[in-house]
Design a protein around this motif. Structure first.
Motif, PDB file in Angstrom:
ATOM      1  N   LYS A  12       0.821  -1.227   0.000  1.00 28.68           N
ATOM      2  CA  LYS A  12       0.000   0.000   0.000  1.00 28.68           C
ATOM      3  C   LYS A  12       0.847   1.264   0.000  1.00 28.68           C
ATOM      4  CE  LYS A  12      -2.030  -0.970   3.876  1.00 28.68           C
ATOM      5  NZ  LYS A  12      -1.470  -2.308   4.128  1.00 28.68           N
ATOM      6  N   THR A  13       1.836   1.308   0.874  1.00 30.94           N
ATOM      7  CA  THR A  13       2.633   2.524   1.009  1.00 30.94           C
ATOM      8  C   THR A  13       3.359   2.861  -0.284  1.00 30.94           C
ATOM      9  OG1 THR A  13       2.939   2.143   3.384  1.00 30.94           O
ATOM     10  CG2 THR A  13       4.457   3.665   2.313  1.00 30.94           C
ATOM     11  N   ALA A  14       3.956   1.859  -0.911  1.00 29.30           N
ATOM     12  CA  ALA A  14       4.706   2.091  -2.149  1.00 29.30           C
ATOM     13  C   ALA A  14       3.806   2.677  -3.228  1.00 29.30           C
ATOM     14  CB  ALA A  14       5.341   0.794  -2.630  1.00 29.30           C
ATOM     15  N   LEU A  15       2.593   2.157  -3.353  1.00 28.11           N
ATOM     16  CA  LEU A  15       1.677   2.689  -4.364  1.00 28.11           C
ATOM     17  C   LEU A  15       1.185   4.076  -3.976  1.00 28.11           C
ATOM     18  CD1 LEU A  15       0.024   2.517  -6.910  1.00 28.11           C
ATOM     19  CD2 LEU A  15      -1.706   1.195  -5.662  1.00 28.11           C
ATOM     20  N   ALA A  16       0.875   4.279  -2.704  1.00 33.09           N
ATOM     21  CA  ALA A  16       0.399   5.591  -2.260  1.00 33.09           C
ATOM     22  C   ALA A  16       1.448   6.667  -2.502  1.00 33.09           C
ATOM     23  CB  ALA A  16       0.029   5.541  -0.777  1.00 33.09           C
ATOM     24  N   VAL A  17       2.707   6.334  -2.268  1.00 25.45           N
ATOM     25  CA  VAL A  17       3.785   7.306  -2.476  1.00 25.45           C
ATOM     26  C   VAL A  17       3.916   7.651  -3.954  1.00 25.45           C
ATOM     27  CG1 VAL A  17       6.299   7.564  -2.419  1.00 25.45           C
ATOM     28  CG2 VAL A  17       5.073   6.757  -0.388  1.00 25.45           C
ATOM     29  N   ARG A  18       3.849   6.673  -4.817  1.00 25.43           N
ATOM     30  CA  ARG A  18       3.934   6.938  -6.265  1.00 25.43           C
ATOM     31  C   ARG A  18       2.740   7.766  -6.734  1.00 25.43           C
ATOM     32  NH1 ARG A  18       6.938   2.799  -5.137  1.00 25.43           N
ATOM     33  NH2 ARG A  18       8.618   2.065  -6.508  1.00 25.43           N
ATOM     34  N   LEU A  19       1.579   7.471  -6.207  1.00 29.89           N
ATOM     35  CA  LEU A  19       0.388   8.224  -6.572  1.00 29.89           C
ATOM     36  C   LEU A  19       0.483   9.663  -6.070  1.00 29.89           C
ATOM     37  CD1 LEU A  19      -2.358   7.912  -7.953  1.00 29.89           C
ATOM     38  CD2 LEU A  19      -3.304   7.155  -5.760  1.00 29.89           C
ATOM     39  N   HIS A 284     -12.573  -0.186  -5.827  1.00 27.30           N
ATOM     40  CA  HIS A 284     -11.943  -0.467  -7.113  1.00 27.30           C
ATOM     41  C   HIS A 284     -10.653  -1.245  -6.834  1.00 27.30           C
ATOM     42  CE1 HIS A 284     -14.682   2.400  -9.076  1.00 27.30           C
ATOM     43  NE2 HIS A 284     -14.500   3.130  -7.998  1.00 27.30           N
ATOM     44  N   TYR A 285     -10.575  -2.463  -7.338  1.00 25.96           N
ATOM     45  CA  TYR A 285      -9.488  -3.361  -6.957  1.00 25.96           C
ATOM     46  C   TYR A 285      -8.288  -3.235  -7.894  1.00 25.96           C
ATOM     47  CZ  TYR A 285     -12.698  -5.378  -3.627  1.00 25.96           C
ATOM     48  OH  TYR A 285     -13.565  -5.543  -2.583  1.00 25.96           O
ATOM     49  N   ILE A 286      -7.114  -3.312  -7.281  1.00 28.09           N
ATOM     50  CA  ILE A 286      -5.848  -3.266  -8.013  1.00 28.09           C
ATOM     51  C   ILE A 286      -5.077  -4.539  -7.700  1.00 28.09           C
ATOM     52  CG2 ILE A 286      -3.620  -2.081  -8.206  1.00 28.09           C
ATOM     53  CD1 ILE A 286      -5.066   0.529  -7.699  1.00 28.09           C
ATOM     54  N   ARG A 292       4.727  -2.037 -10.016  1.00 27.08           N
ATOM     55  CA  ARG A 292       4.273  -0.793  -9.388  1.00 27.08           C
ATOM     56  C   ARG A 292       3.757   0.222 -10.415  1.00 27.08           C
ATOM     57  NH1 ARG A 292       3.784  -2.823  -4.603  1.00 27.08           N
ATOM     58  NH2 ARG A 292       5.685  -3.110  -3.375  1.00 27.08           N
ATOM     59  N   GLU A 293       4.449   0.352 -11.531  1.00 22.74           N
ATOM     60  CA  GLU A 293       4.029   1.351 -12.509  1.00 22.74           C
ATOM     61  C   GLU A 293       2.682   0.993 -13.133  1.00 22.74           C
ATOM     62  OE1 GLU A 293       5.347   4.361 -12.995  1.00 22.74           O
ATOM     63  OE2 GLU A 293       6.565   3.738 -11.281  1.00 22.74           O
ATOM     64  N   GLU A 294       2.422  -0.293 -13.294  1.00 26.71           N
ATOM     65  CA  GLU A 294       1.118  -0.696 -13.816  1.00 26.71           C
ATOM     66  C   GLU A 294       0.026  -0.472 -12.776  1.00 26.71           C
ATOM     67  OE1 GLU A 294       0.822  -4.451 -15.821  1.00 26.71           O
ATOM     68  OE2 GLU A 294       2.907  -4.355 -16.525  1.00 26.71           O
ATOM     69  N   GLN A 295       0.346  -0.695 -11.505  1.00 25.43           N
ATOM     70  CA  GLN A 295      -0.611  -0.391 -10.442  1.00 25.43           C
ATOM     71  C   GLN A 295      -0.938   1.103 -10.445  1.00 25.43           C
ATOM     72  OE1 GLN A 295       0.502  -1.819  -6.537  1.00 25.43           O
ATOM     73  NE2 GLN A 295       1.315  -3.728  -7.350  1.00 25.43           N
ATOM     74  N   LEU A 296       0.097   1.923 -10.612  1.00 21.45           N
ATOM     75  CA  LEU A 296      -0.103   3.365 -10.646  1.00 21.45           C
ATOM     76  C   LEU A 296      -0.987   3.762 -11.828  1.00 21.45           C
ATOM     77  CD1 LEU A 296       0.503   6.255  -9.698  1.00 21.45           C
ATOM     78  CD2 LEU A 296       2.610   6.164 -11.061  1.00 21.45           C
ATOM     79  N   SER A 297      -0.727   3.197 -12.991  1.00 24.18           N
ATOM     80  CA  SER A 297      -1.539   3.509 -14.170  1.00 24.18           C
ATOM     81  C   SER A 297      -2.999   3.135 -13.949  1.00 24.18           C
ATOM     82  CB  SER A 297      -0.993   2.775 -15.395  1.00 24.18           C
ATOM     83  OG  SER A 297       0.310   3.225 -15.717  1.00 24.18           O
TER      84      SER A 297
END
Length: 309
Positions: A12-19, A284-286, A292-297
């Motif tokens: 979660k944290t890694a995606l939240a930071v990128r977002l 909305h599920y990821i 990570r970059e695909e999760q961000l997209s």
């Protein structure tokens, strides 16, 4: 607001930071244990993750009270709304609420407010001696908005029942505990296949124990004057490592008991998130297996569609 949920070890944290980096945003933590200073390894703060491509993302509601404090939703909601208002005043359009404590996130999204409930000695006495399973069952009887996700000690369960009992009696008396307006939010949830989630949890726990960071952290907390029973109250890592340091569990017993408890904890987290859908929220599920970059997209696509509604 954007709300990013997910079980422990889901990234979660890694995606939240990128977002947040992409949107120029800030992060509010929805984690009931990361509020405590000095409880870093056991709560998985991973503060180094908040720096991405040379930029440190501002975060809030982490390290806001000393370890040993009995912090609760009442205090957290006040702190959340202060931080949230300040972020919005800085012109940030999409603050990001990120964490795994479903009750905290849901209470903010609903605008629900729990009162500052005083201890109820008579109720406490009536609950003493009940198993943790019985206490969880008792808590569930009060309705859905009472979190049993991180209740792995009788003390925490009894405290939750105290609050639930107070709320029920106040409702019957006609009292209204809604203090805050609901917050409109896009809700994202990272998911992982069960076996992958379990593998990540086991690998992370083994690393923290083998490197000595987790046991060392708990020992430092005890050495600082925090009573062992207060650490046991926090559950999970702090409960079992404290019992190990007290000589109640061997190293192997510590690993086995804690691994099982964290797996159960992650399962309860996902049960809570699925319950949010039954209670009217759209998640909305990821896919947590995506890079990570695909999760961000995917998150940005969800955001674009949400804003167009």
């Amino acid at each position: 607001m954007i709300t990013l949920l997910g079980p422990t070890a889901s990234g979660k944290t890694a995606l939240a930071v990128r977002l947040a980096h992409r949107l120029g945003s800030e992060i509010l933590s929805a984690d009931s244990r990361q509020v405590y200073r000095g409880m870093d390894v056991g709560t998985g703060k991973d503060l180094s993750e908040y720096t991405y491509e040379g930029t440190t993302i501002p975060y809030h509601l982490i390290d806001i009270v000393p370890a040993g404090t009995k912090y609760n939703l009442f205090a957290w909601q006040h702190a959340f709304h202060e931080a949230y208002a300040a972020i919005r005043e800085r012109g940030i359009q999409h603050p990001i609420l990120c964490g795994g404590t479903g009750l905290y996130a849901e209470a903010v999204l609903r605008g629900y407010h729990l009162p500052d409930v005083a201890p109820n000695p008579a109720l406490q006495e009536s609950l003493q001696g009940l198993s943790l399973a019985s206490l969880r069952e008792r808590l569930a009887s009060y309705g859905p908005l009472h979190n049993d996700t991180d209740l792995d000690s009788p003390q925490r369960a009894i405290r939750a029942i105290e609050i639930a009992d107070y709320i029920q009696r106040e409702r019957l008396a006609g009292a209204d505990h809604t203090e805050y307006e609901p917050i409109e939010s896009l809700i994202l949830c990272i998911t992982l296949p069960r076996e992958e989630r379990r593998a990540r949890i086991t690998a992370r726990l083994r690393q923290r124990l083998d490197e000595g960071d987790l046991i060392g952290e708990v020992q430092r907390l005890i050495d600082s004057g925090i009573a062992p029973e207060d650490l046991i109250y926090y559950g999970l890592e702090y409960k079992f490592v404290t019992q190990h340091l007290l000589g109640e569990l061997t190293r192997d017993e510590l690993f086995t008991a804690l691994e099982t408890a964290i797996h159960q904890f992650a399962k309860r987290q996902m049960t809570w998130f699925r319950g949010m859908e039954r209670r009217g929220f759209t998640l909305h599920y990821i896919d947590g297996l995506l890079p990570r970059e695909e999760q961000l997209s995917q998150a940005l696509e969800y955001l674009e569609a949400w804003e167009q509604k």
